[in-house]
Design an enzyme around this catalytic site. Structure first.
Site, PDB file in Angstrom:
ATOM      1  N   GLY A 205      53.561  42.918  93.187  1.00 23.17           N
ATOM      2  CA  GLY A 205      52.544  42.096  92.517  1.00 23.17           C
ATOM      3  C   GLY A 205      51.537  41.588  93.541  1.00 23.17           C
ATOM      4  O   GLY A 205      51.911  41.176  94.635  1.00 23.17           O
TER       5      GLY A 205
ATOM      6  N   ARG B 234      53.762  49.184  91.849  1.00 19.20           N
ATOM      7  CA  ARG B 234      55.225  49.131  91.969  1.00 19.20           C
ATOM      8  C   ARG B 234      55.676  50.582  91.841  1.00 19.20           C
ATOM      9  O   ARG B 234      55.501  51.196  90.793  1.00 19.20           O
ATOM     10  CB  ARG B 234      55.832  48.286  90.851  1.00 19.20           C
TER      11      ARG B 234
ATOM     12  N   ASP C  69      60.152  41.267  98.065  1.00 19.30           N
ATOM     13  CA  ASP C  69      61.480  41.803  98.385  1.00 19.30           C
ATOM     14  C   ASP C  69      61.620  43.297  98.079  1.00 19.30           C
ATOM     15  O   ASP C  69      62.232  44.042  98.846  1.00 19.30           O
ATOM     16  CB  ASP C  69      62.597  40.982  97.729  1.00 19.30           C
TER      17      ASP C  69
ATOM     18  N   THR D 144      53.641  37.398  98.125  1.00 16.27           N
ATOM     19  CA  THR D 144      54.053  37.243  96.724  1.00 16.27           C
ATOM     20  C   THR D 144      53.849  35.796  96.326  1.00 16.27           C
ATOM     21  O   THR D 144      54.049  34.894  97.152  1.00 16.27           O
ATOM     22  CB  THR D 144      55.541  37.634  96.503  1.00 16.27           C
TER      23      THR D 144
ATOM     24  N   ASP E 194      55.755  34.268  94.413  1.00 14.91           N
ATOM     25  CA  ASP E 194      57.050  33.712  93.976  1.00 14.91           C
ATOM     26  C   ASP E 194      57.728  32.774  94.978  1.00 14.91           C
ATOM     27  O   ASP E 194      58.599  31.993  94.600  1.00 14.91           O
ATOM     28  CB  ASP E 194      58.023  34.851  93.636  1.00 14.91           C
TER      29      ASP E 194
ATOM     30  N   ASP F 220      59.991  33.437  97.238  1.00 15.32           N
ATOM     31  CA  ASP F 220      61.414  33.700  97.014  1.00 15.32           C
ATOM     32  C   ASP F 220      62.042  34.488  98.163  1.00 15.32           C
ATOM     33  O   ASP F 220      63.045  35.173  97.958  1.00 15.32           O
ATOM     34  CB  ASP F 220      61.592  34.483  95.696  1.00 15.32           C
TER      35      ASP F 220
ATOM     36  N   ARG G  39      59.576  35.177  88.633  1.00 16.41           N
ATOM     37  CA  ARG G  39      60.665  36.141  88.432  1.00 16.41           C
ATOM     38  C   ARG G  39      61.990  35.394  88.374  1.00 16.41           C
ATOM     39  O   ARG G  39      62.137  34.524  87.520  1.00 16.41           O
ATOM     40  CB  ARG G  39      60.657  37.190  89.555  1.00 16.41           C
TER      41      ARG G  39
HETATM   42  O1  F6P Z   1      56.398  38.936  91.761  1.00 16.39           O
HETATM   43  C1  F6P Z   1      55.224  38.390  91.264  1.00 16.39           C
HETATM   44  C2  F6P Z   1      55.249  38.318  89.766  1.00 16.39           C
HETATM   45  O2  F6P Z   1      54.019  37.768  89.335  1.00 16.39           O
HETATM   46  C3  F6P Z   1      56.423  37.576  89.157  1.00 16.39           C
HETATM   47  O3  F6P Z   1      56.266  36.187  89.201  1.00 16.39           O
HETATM   48  C4  F6P Z   1      56.436  38.152  87.773  1.00 16.39           C
HETATM   49  O4  F6P Z   1      57.728  38.080  87.211  1.00 16.39           O
HETATM   50  C5  F6P Z   1      56.039  39.580  87.981  1.00 16.39           C
HETATM   51  O5  F6P Z   1      55.352  39.620  89.219  1.00 16.39           O
HETATM   52  C6  F6P Z   1      55.175  40.172  86.899  1.00 16.39           C
HETATM   53  O6  F6P Z   1      54.920  41.483  87.233  1.00 16.39           O
HETATM   54  P1  F6P Z   1      53.911  42.443  86.477  1.00 16.39           P
HETATM   55  O7  F6P Z   1      52.517  41.992  86.808  1.00 16.39           O
HETATM   56  O8  F6P Z   1      54.215  43.791  87.042  1.00 16.39           O
HETATM   57  O9  F6P Z   1      54.200  42.294  85.024  1.00 16.39           O
END
Ligand code: F6P
Length: 322
Positions: A11, A72, A103, A126, A128, A130, A172
């Site tokens: 992300g 991703r 991660d 990120t 997050d 985390d 997440r």
């Molecule tokens: O890891 C960053 C994040 O924004 C998380 O907080 C969230 O769960 C996820 O990515 C959402 O991902 P996507 O944009 O692929 O739906």
């Protein structure tokens, strides 16, 4: 070490561009050739390499998102995908790779290095927050400020209508965004994946507040919270607390965009320079982070472990929401 590559992955997060700028410019300063790979590991597999010059990163320090794009990649986790990536890196004569991501990005690098010998250095990018080995990840500060700005606005309308709001934030399976933003907006409750949610206790707290004439109530719900998010929690609460009108807001991807804060720009600049220096010193499979305002390096295998939530902040949130 003559030529390095860098890419953003997973992300996107505000500050990634500032970090790309820092890696490119400090690499050039150290006499390295720098190549950008677009679309994360996908671009590595497909051979999307672009030469980066000092001017390639002009005017981007303030921009959200990532000029290198991101993705991703499921393909990179296959033997076939990794082989293609390695062949492309070798063809481009890349001596080392700097990966800005979370991660999943570092797990990918670990897996790659089991078979292929090209050193990777990571930078935590990120929203997050985390990862183990850094007090803050790139983009987290901007994201929580975006949440705070949004929830302050929600508070205005909640107070005007005497309503209870459930606001879902990202993260997440981590509760850092919820916890920090929740404290900042004076949330009546904060629900995060790291702690058990007791719906009865929550209803009790909310009812008590209501009877003390609170004119609005805000519950911040981390998306990874065990009940399954703000809509689910709101349904459970509504069944037993019928005297108040409730609304749900899911903030969503607004949290990932926007101009990075000053903190994120400085963090991006420090980590970008540190990563290039680490690469030149011969480090590998480590993430550059900031602990107590000092640069530190954590092996990828540690960095991806379960991030521990700050217990003191949890306590503060509870005391102040009474
Ligand atoms: O890891 C960053 C994040 O924004 C998380 O907080 C969230 O769960 C996820 O990515 C959402 O991902 P996507 O944009 O692929 O739906």
């Amino acid at each position: 070490m003559k030529k390095i590559a860098l890419f953003t992955s997973g992300g996107d997060s505000p500050g990634m561009n500032a970090c790309i700028r820092a890696v490119v410019r400090s690499g050039i300063f150290k006499g390295l050739e720098v190549t950008g790979i677009t679309h994360g590991y996908e671009g590595m597999i497909e051979g999307k390499f672009i030469p980066m010059k000092s001017e390639s990163v002009s005017g981007i320090i303030q921009r959200g998102g990532t000029i290198l794009k991101t993705a991703r990649s499921k393909r990179f986790m296959t033997a076939e995908g990794m082989k293609l990536a390695y062949e492309n890196l070798s063809r481009e004569k890349i001596d080392g790779v700097i990966a800005i991501g979370g991660d999943g990005t570092f797990r990918g690098a670990l897996e790659f290095n089991r078979t292929y010998d090209i050193p990777f250095i990571g930078i935590p990018g990120t929203i997050d927050n985390d990862l183990v080995g850094t007090d803050f990840t790139l983009g987290f500060d901007t994201a929580i400020n975006t949440v705070v700005e949004a929830v302050d606005k929600i508070r205005d309308t909640a107070a005007s209508h005497d309503r209870l709001f459930f606001v879902e934030v990202m993260g997440r399976d981590a509760g850092s965004i919820a916890l920090l933003s929740g404290i900042s907006v004076g949330a009546e409750a904060i629900l995060i994946p790291e702690t058990k949610t007791h719906v009865d206790r929550l209803i009790n707290t909310l009812k008590k507040g209501w009877h003390r004439n609170k004119t609005s109530m805000i519950v911040i719900v981390a998306e990874g919270e065990e009940a399954g998010g703000a809509y689910q929690i709101a349904e459970l609460v509504k069944k037993q607390f019928t005297s108040i009108e409730t609304r749900v807001t899911v903030l969503g991807h607004i949290q990932r965009g926007g101009n990075p804060t000053c903190n994120d720009r400085v963090l991006a600049s420090r980590l970008g320079v540190a990563a290039v220096e680490a690469m030149m010193e011969g480090r590998r499979e480590v993430m550059a982070g900031l602990i107590n305002n000092e640069i530190s390096f954590t092996p990828f295998s540690q960095a991806v472990k379960q991030h521990i939530i700050n217990q003191n902040l949890l306590k503060i949130a509870e005391i102040l929401s009474l």
